[in-house]
Design a protein around this motif. Structure first.
Motif, PDB file in Angstrom:
ATOM      1  N   THR A 137       0.852  -1.182   0.000  1.00 30.10           N
ATOM      2  CA  THR A 137       0.000   0.000   0.000  1.00 30.10           C
ATOM      3  C   THR A 137       0.888   1.233   0.000  1.00 30.10           C
ATOM      4  OG1 THR A 137      -1.843   1.124   1.114  1.00 30.10           O
ATOM      5  CG2 THR A 137      -0.225   0.064   2.526  1.00 30.10           C
ATOM      6  N   SER A 138       0.362   2.335  -0.534  1.00 31.58           N
ATOM      7  CA  SER A 138       1.196   3.527  -0.632  1.00 31.58           C
ATOM      8  C   SER A 138       0.395   4.780  -0.317  1.00 31.58           C
ATOM      9  CB  SER A 138       1.794   3.635  -2.032  1.00 31.58           C
ATOM     10  OG  SER A 138       2.792   4.619  -2.062  1.00 31.58           O
ATOM     11  N   THR A 139       1.022   5.676   0.439  1.00 32.76           N
ATOM     12  CA  THR A 139       0.434   6.978   0.764  1.00 32.76           C
ATOM     13  C   THR A 139       1.175   8.076   0.010  1.00 32.76           C
ATOM     14  OG1 THR A 139      -0.167   6.179   2.964  1.00 32.76           O
ATOM     15  CG2 THR A 139      -0.177   8.560   2.634  1.00 32.76           C
ATOM     16  N   THR A 140       2.462   8.215   0.275  1.00 34.44           N
ATOM     17  CA  THR A 140       3.259   9.253  -0.396  1.00 34.44           C
ATOM     18  C   THR A 140       4.218   8.669  -1.425  1.00 34.44           C
ATOM     19  OG1 THR A 140       5.027   9.140   1.254  1.00 34.44           O
ATOM     20  CG2 THR A 140       3.209  10.695   1.685  1.00 34.44           C
ATOM     21  N   GLY A 141       4.417   7.365  -1.392  1.00 35.05           N
ATOM     22  CA  GLY A 141       5.359   6.722  -2.297  1.00 35.05           C
ATOM     23  C   GLY A 141       6.773   6.665  -1.770  1.00 35.05           C
ATOM     24  N   GLY A 142       6.986   7.063  -0.519  1.00 37.04           N
ATOM     25  CA  GLY A 142       8.332   7.108   0.042  1.00 37.04           C
ATOM     26  C   GLY A 142       9.022   5.760   0.085  1.00 37.04           C
ATOM     27  N   SER A 143       8.326   4.710   0.498  1.00 34.37           N
ATOM     28  CA  SER A 143       8.941   3.376   0.576  1.00 34.37           C
ATOM     29  C   SER A 143       9.293   2.863  -0.812  1.00 34.37           C
ATOM     30  CB  SER A 143       8.001   2.390   1.265  1.00 34.37           C
ATOM     31  OG  SER A 143       7.816   2.744   2.617  1.00 34.37           O
ATOM     32  N   ALA A 144       8.384   3.049  -1.747  1.00 39.29           N
ATOM     33  CA  ALA A 144       8.657   2.595  -3.115  1.00 39.29           C
ATOM     34  C   ALA A 144       9.842   3.351  -3.703  1.00 39.29           C
ATOM     35  CB  ALA A 144       7.416   2.769  -3.985  1.00 39.29           C
ATOM     36  N   MET A 145       9.932   4.657  -3.449  1.00 40.33           N
ATOM     37  CA  MET A 145      11.048   5.432  -3.986  1.00 40.33           C
ATOM     38  C   MET A 145      12.370   5.032  -3.336  1.00 40.33           C
ATOM     39  SD  MET A 145      10.288   7.076  -6.596  1.00 40.33           S
ATOM     40  CE  MET A 145      11.973   7.683  -6.705  1.00 40.33           C
ATOM     41  N   GLN A 146      12.352   4.652  -2.066  1.00 36.85           N
ATOM     42  CA  GLN A 146      13.574   4.165  -1.428  1.00 36.85           C
ATOM     43  C   GLN A 146      14.042   2.902  -2.148  1.00 36.85           C
ATOM     44  OE1 GLN A 146      13.284   3.731   2.851  1.00 36.85           O
ATOM     45  NE2 GLN A 146      15.322   2.842   3.006  1.00 36.85           N
ATOM     46  N   ALA A 147      13.096   2.031  -2.492  1.00 38.57           N
ATOM     47  CA  ALA A 147      13.441   0.812  -3.227  1.00 38.57           C
ATOM     48  C   ALA A 147      13.936   1.144  -4.633  1.00 38.57           C
ATOM     49  CB  ALA A 147      12.225  -0.116  -3.293  1.00 38.57           C
ATOM     50  N   VAL A 148      13.279   2.094  -5.301  1.00 41.34           N
ATOM     51  CA  VAL A 148      13.694   2.497  -6.652  1.00 41.34           C
ATOM     52  C   VAL A 148      15.156   2.946  -6.645  1.00 41.34           C
ATOM     53  CG1 VAL A 148      13.396   4.303  -8.415  1.00 41.34           C
ATOM     54  CG2 VAL A 148      11.403   3.045  -7.560  1.00 41.34           C
ATOM     55  N   ARG A 149      15.518   3.794  -5.692  1.00 38.85           N
ATOM     56  CA  ARG A 149      16.898   4.288  -5.629  1.00 38.85           C
ATOM     57  C   ARG A 149      17.889   3.149  -5.404  1.00 38.85           C
ATOM     58  NH1 ARG A 149      13.971   8.638  -3.389  1.00 38.85           N
ATOM     59  NH2 ARG A 149      14.080   7.794  -1.285  1.00 38.85           N
ATOM     60  N   ALA A 150      17.565   2.234  -4.485  1.00 36.76           N
ATOM     61  CA  ALA A 150      18.471   1.116  -4.192  1.00 36.76           C
ATOM     62  C   ALA A 150      18.618   0.190  -5.400  1.00 36.76           C
ATOM     63  CB  ALA A 150      17.953   0.335  -2.985  1.00 36.76           C
ATOM     64  N   VAL A 151      17.517  -0.074  -6.079  1.00 42.61           N
ATOM     65  CA  VAL A 151      17.549  -0.957  -7.251  1.00 42.61           C
ATOM     66  C   VAL A 151      18.376  -0.328  -8.362  1.00 42.61           C
ATOM     67  CG1 VAL A 151      16.103  -1.881  -9.113  1.00 42.61           C
ATOM     68  CG2 VAL A 151      15.427  -2.208  -6.725  1.00 42.61           C
ATOM     69  N   ARG A 152      18.215   0.961  -8.571  1.00 40.97           N
ATOM     70  CA  ARG A 152      19.000   1.640  -9.620  1.00 40.97           C
ATOM     71  C   ARG A 152      20.483   1.661  -9.273  1.00 40.97           C
ATOM     72  NH1 ARG A 152      14.584   6.182 -11.465  1.00 40.97           N
ATOM     73  NH2 ARG A 152      13.661   4.849 -13.065  1.00 40.97           N
ATOM     74  N   GLU A 153      20.812   1.745  -7.987  1.00 39.08           N
ATOM     75  CA  GLU A 153      22.226   1.742  -7.584  1.00 39.08           C
ATOM     76  C   GLU A 153      22.923   0.447  -7.950  1.00 39.08           C
ATOM     77  OE1 GLU A 153      23.230   2.852  -3.576  1.00 39.08           O
ATOM     78  OE2 GLU A 153      21.952   4.639  -3.678  1.00 39.08           O
ATOM     79  N   VAL A 154      22.184  -0.662  -7.978  1.00 36.89           N
ATOM     80  CA  VAL A 154      22.791  -1.948  -8.335  1.00 36.89           C
ATOM     81  C   VAL A 154      22.553  -2.301  -9.800  1.00 36.89           C
ATOM     82  CG1 VAL A 154      22.773  -2.821  -5.975  1.00 36.89           C
ATOM     83  CG2 VAL A 154      20.839  -3.332  -7.493  1.00 36.89           C
ATOM     84  N   GLY A 155      21.997  -1.370 -10.567  1.00 33.84           N
ATOM     85  CA  GLY A 155      21.875  -1.569 -12.003  1.00 33.84           C
ATOM     86  C   GLY A 155      20.603  -2.207 -12.496  1.00 33.84           C
ATOM     87  N   GLY A 156      19.569  -2.300 -11.647  1.00 33.31           N
ATOM     88  CA  GLY A 156      18.284  -2.831 -12.095  1.00 33.31           C
ATOM     89  C   GLY A 156      17.590  -1.851 -13.033  1.00 33.31           C
ATOM     90  N   ASP A 157      16.958  -2.369 -14.071  1.00 35.54           N
ATOM     91  CA  ASP A 157      16.243  -1.564 -15.069  1.00 35.54           C
ATOM     92  C   ASP A 157      14.752  -1.576 -14.714  1.00 35.54           C
ATOM     93  OD1 ASP A 157      15.314  -0.245 -17.316  1.00 35.54           O
ATOM     94  OD2 ASP A 157      15.796  -1.864 -18.708  1.00 35.54           O
TER      95      ASP A 157
END
Length: 195
Positions: A137-157
Motif C-alpha cells: 500500500t502507498s500513501t506518499t510513495g516514500g517506501s517505493a522510492m527508497q526501493a527504486v533508488r536502491a535498485v538503480r544503484e545496483v543496475g536494475g532496469d
C-alpha cells in the motif's frame, strides 16, 4: 484515478471481487491513525494480514501479475522494500512459476547490511535486468522510492512501480515524476469504499 481492479470489478471478475472483500475484512481498520508519512488518517490499511493469508496471497499474485501483463510490463524480477513488498513479490513469483514463467524475486533492505557483503538488495542479481518494484500500500510513495533508488544503484532496469492499494494521496504523481516509470495500482480507496 482509475484502478486496474475497478475495470475487473465492473465485469464482476471473481479474483478482483474476492480480493477486495478480503482486503476489507482482513486489512482495513477504522479509527484515528498516524501513517508512516506522518499524515493523520481515519482508516489504516495493514496489508500483511491479507498478503500472508492462505487465500489472500494467491489472489494477490494473480491480480498483480494480471495488472502488469495488462499494462504490457515485461519484467524478469520483482521485489521492493522489506517488509511490505516481500509477500507481494513472493505471491507474484509463485503465480508466474505456476504459468511456467521465470520471474525472480528480490528484497531491498532499509539500510545496507552492516556485515558480510554489505548488500542492500538481496536475491538473484538484478543488474541489467528488467524489474518491477512492488509495495502493498502507498500513501506518499516514500517506501517505493527508497526501493527504486536502491535498485538503480545496483543496475536494475525498473519498468514500473506496482501497488495493491493506493490511498489517493499523491503517491502516483510523486513516483512517476521522480522515477520516470509508470505507477500501477490494483485498488484505490474508492474501490474499497473508503473515500
Amino acid at each position: 484515478m482509475t484502478s486496474y481492479a475497478s475495470a475487473l470489478l465492473e465485469q464482476n471478475h471473481d479474483v478482483a471481487t474476492r480480493l477486495r472483500d478480503l482486503i476489507n475484512q482482513l486489512a482495513v481498520e477504522h479509527g484515528s491513525f498516524i501513517l508512516s508519512s506522518g499524515q493523520q488518517a481515519n482508516f489504516y490499511v495493514d496489508m500483511r494480514p491479507l498478503t500472508l493469508h492462505h487465500e489472500g496471497s494467491p489472489l494477490v499474485g494473480q491480480l498483480v501479475l494480471g495488472m502488469l501483463d495488462a499494462a504490457g510490463i515485461e519484467f524478469e524480477a520483482i521485489g521492493g522494500l522489506t517488509m511490505g513488498a516481500d509477500p507481494v513479490a513472493t505471491a507474484v513469483l509463485h503465480t508466474a512459476a505456476a504459468d511456467d514463467r521465470a520471474v525472480d524475486g528480490y528484497v531491498v533492505r532499509k539500510q545496507p547490511k552492516g556485515h558480510g557483503k554489505g548488500r542492500q538488495v538481496e536475491g538473484p542479481g538484478i543488474e541489467g535486468r528488467k524489474v518491477v518494484v512492488v509495495e502493498d500500500t502507498s500513501t506518499t510513495g516514500g517506501s517505493a522510492m527508497q526501493a527504486v533508488r536502491a535498485v538503480r544503484e545496483v543496475g536494475g532496469d525498473i519498468q514500473a512501480v506496482a501497488v495493491i492499494v493506493d490511498r489517493d494521496t499523491g503517491a502516483k504523481e510523486h513516483i512517476e515524476a521522480e522515477s520516470g516509470v509508470p505507477y500501477l495500482y490494483a485498488y484505490s480507496k474508492t474501490d474499497l469504499g473508503l473515500a
